[in-house]
Motif scaffolding. Structure first.
Motif, PDB file in Angstrom:
ATOM      1  N   ASN A 172       0.756  -1.236  -0.030  1.00  0.00           N
ATOM      2  CA  ASN A 172       0.062  -0.103   0.146  1.00  0.00           C
ATOM      3  C   ASN A 172       1.043   1.189   0.007  1.00  0.00           C
ATOM      4  O   ASN A 172       2.191   1.345   0.204  1.00  0.00           O
ATOM      5  CB  ASN A 172      -1.109  -0.083   1.133  1.00  0.00           C
ATOM      6  CG  ASN A 172      -0.193   0.014   2.639  1.00  0.00           C
ATOM      7  OD1 ASN A 172       0.885   0.712   2.806  1.00  0.00           O
ATOM      8  ND2 ASN A 172      -0.945  -0.902   3.591  1.00  0.00           N
ATOM      9  N   LYS A 195      -5.302  -2.388  -5.985  1.00  0.00           N
ATOM     10  CA  LYS A 195      -6.115  -2.106  -4.928  1.00  0.00           C
ATOM     11  C   LYS A 195      -6.730  -0.848  -4.901  1.00  0.00           C
ATOM     12  O   LYS A 195      -6.027   0.289  -5.411  1.00  0.00           O
ATOM     13  CB  LYS A 195      -4.978  -2.090  -3.642  1.00  0.00           C
ATOM     14  CG  LYS A 195      -4.370  -3.377  -3.478  1.00  0.00           C
ATOM     15  CD  LYS A 195      -3.300  -3.358  -2.428  1.00  0.00           C
ATOM     16  CE  LYS A 195      -4.134  -3.345  -0.925  1.00  0.00           C
ATOM     17  NZ  LYS A 195      -3.117  -3.281  -0.021  1.00  0.00           N
ATOM     18  N   SER A 213      -3.743  -6.838   7.959  1.00  0.00           N
ATOM     19  CA  SER A 213      -3.485  -5.920   9.105  1.00  0.00           C
ATOM     20  C   SER A 213      -3.559  -6.914  10.313  1.00  0.00           C
ATOM     21  O   SER A 213      -4.685  -7.296  10.837  1.00  0.00           O
ATOM     22  CB  SER A 213      -4.835  -4.995   9.194  1.00  0.00           C
ATOM     23  OG  SER A 213      -4.380  -4.507  10.624  1.00  0.00           O
ATOM     24  N   LYS A 253      -1.418  -8.418  13.913  1.00  0.00           N
ATOM     25  CA  LYS A 253      -0.457  -8.121  15.012  1.00  0.00           C
ATOM     26  C   LYS A 253      -0.032  -9.481  15.745  1.00  0.00           C
ATOM     27  O   LYS A 253       0.677  -9.607  16.592  1.00  0.00           O
ATOM     28  CB  LYS A 253      -0.897  -7.256  15.949  1.00  0.00           C
ATOM     29  CG  LYS A 253      -0.874  -5.759  15.395  1.00  0.00           C
ATOM     30  CD  LYS A 253       0.714  -5.083  15.305  1.00  0.00           C
ATOM     31  CE  LYS A 253       0.802  -4.104  14.436  1.00  0.00           C
ATOM     32  NZ  LYS A 253       0.415  -4.193  12.877  1.00  0.00           N
TER      33      LYS A 253
HETATM   34  O1  G3P Z   1      -2.626  -2.826   3.343  1.00  0.00           O
HETATM   35  C1  G3P Z   1      -3.422  -2.853   4.677  1.00  0.00           C
HETATM   36  C2  G3P Z   1      -2.511  -3.481   5.812  1.00  0.00           C
HETATM   37  O2  G3P Z   1      -1.095  -3.407   5.261  1.00  0.00           O
HETATM   38  C3  G3P Z   1      -2.636  -2.643   7.028  1.00  0.00           C
HETATM   39  O3  G3P Z   1      -1.695  -3.059   8.105  1.00  0.00           O
HETATM   40  O4  G3P Z   1      -0.486  -3.379  10.108  1.00  0.00           O
HETATM   41  O5  G3P Z   1      -0.980  -1.248   8.850  1.00  0.00           O
HETATM   42  O6  G3P Z   1      -2.833  -2.226  10.079  1.00  0.00           O
HETATM   43  P1  G3P Z   1      -1.430  -2.346   9.562  1.00  0.00           P
END
Ligand code: G3P
Length: 224
Positions: A29, A86, A167, A169
């Motif tokens: 992204n 995307k 996303s 963790k």
């Molecule tokens: O493309 C979305 C993803 O990379 C978001 O991850 O860790 O930034 O919430 P994060």
């Protein structure tokens, strides 16, 4: 088989994980590319060299209007790689997705924070849907629950969009979305490492080595 992606622009980490896992490609992204200070002209050939000629990339538009997004998508698709475009699943993004699908452009609807938002993107023809599991959790809601609800809605309504949750963790979030039967997933490299980093594993392997060498020294298994 589920499509496994890495959510990274770190070429070294792509090499590390594609050696031990069947990685289909990478998702990026604008934030990931900016943090790595790596543009597509550098990243796409480098990752293709590592994973192979069938690497699939998910690349996000940065344009702000429907027409500009559609034009940018066409330019992205003109690159000599397997690229899914995307598009954030906003009101403008959904309009852009409808136009892109009329042009047969493969699309991933991103920035999905609820089952209902993902459902609308599926109705617009998005090939992939990316709910942000940890970001939903961090807002006090249930990221994996939203993914499960979205998968249920797709199944119930006969929509064949693939959910590609993003996303994460921790590995529990990953296991929960896998239980929902998603067709794809993208892992940040630290979570990918956690998937096989149980603290009991290395001691178990070390004990095998110790027991073996105590009796057979440096002999290999077939020499014993
Ligand atoms: O493309 C979305 C993803 O990379 C978001 O991850 O860790 O930034 O919430 P994060």
């Amino acid at each position: 088989m589920i499509e496994l992606y890495l959510d990274t622009a770190d070429v070294g980490q792509v090499a590390r994980f594609s050696a031990c896992l069947p990685v289909k490609g990478i998702t990026t992204n604008p934030s990931i590319l900016a943090q790595a200070d790596t543009g597509l002209s550098q990243l796409l050939p480098a990752v293709s060299m590592i994973i192979g000629p069938y690497t699939r990339f998910h690349v996000q538009v940065v344009s702000q209007t429907v027409d500009d997004m559609v034009a940018e998508a066409a330019q992205i698709r003109a690159l000599p790689y397997d690229i899914v475009v995307k598009v954030p699943a906003t009101e403008i993004g959904l309009a852009a997705i409808r136009k892109m699908k009329a042009d047969n452009i493969p699309v991933l609807a991103t920035a999905i924070y609820s089952a209902q938002q993902g459902f609308l993107a599926a109705l617009c023809g998005a090939d992939y849907l990316a709910p942000y599991v940890n970001r939903i959790d961090a807002m006090g809601a249930d990221g994996a629950g939203a993914v499960a609800d979205l998968q249920l809605l797709l199944d119930r309504h006969g929509l064949d969009s693939k959910i590609l949750p993003a996303s994460f963790k921790n590995t529990q979030q990953v296991v929960e979305v896998l239980k929902a039967g998603v067709a794809a997933i993208t892992l940040p490299v630290d979570v990918a490492a956690q998937m096989f980093a149980h603290p009991a594993v290395q001691p178990a392997v070390d004990r095998f080595t110790q027991d073996w060498q105590g009796v057979f020294g440096n002999k290999l298994s077939f020499e014993s």
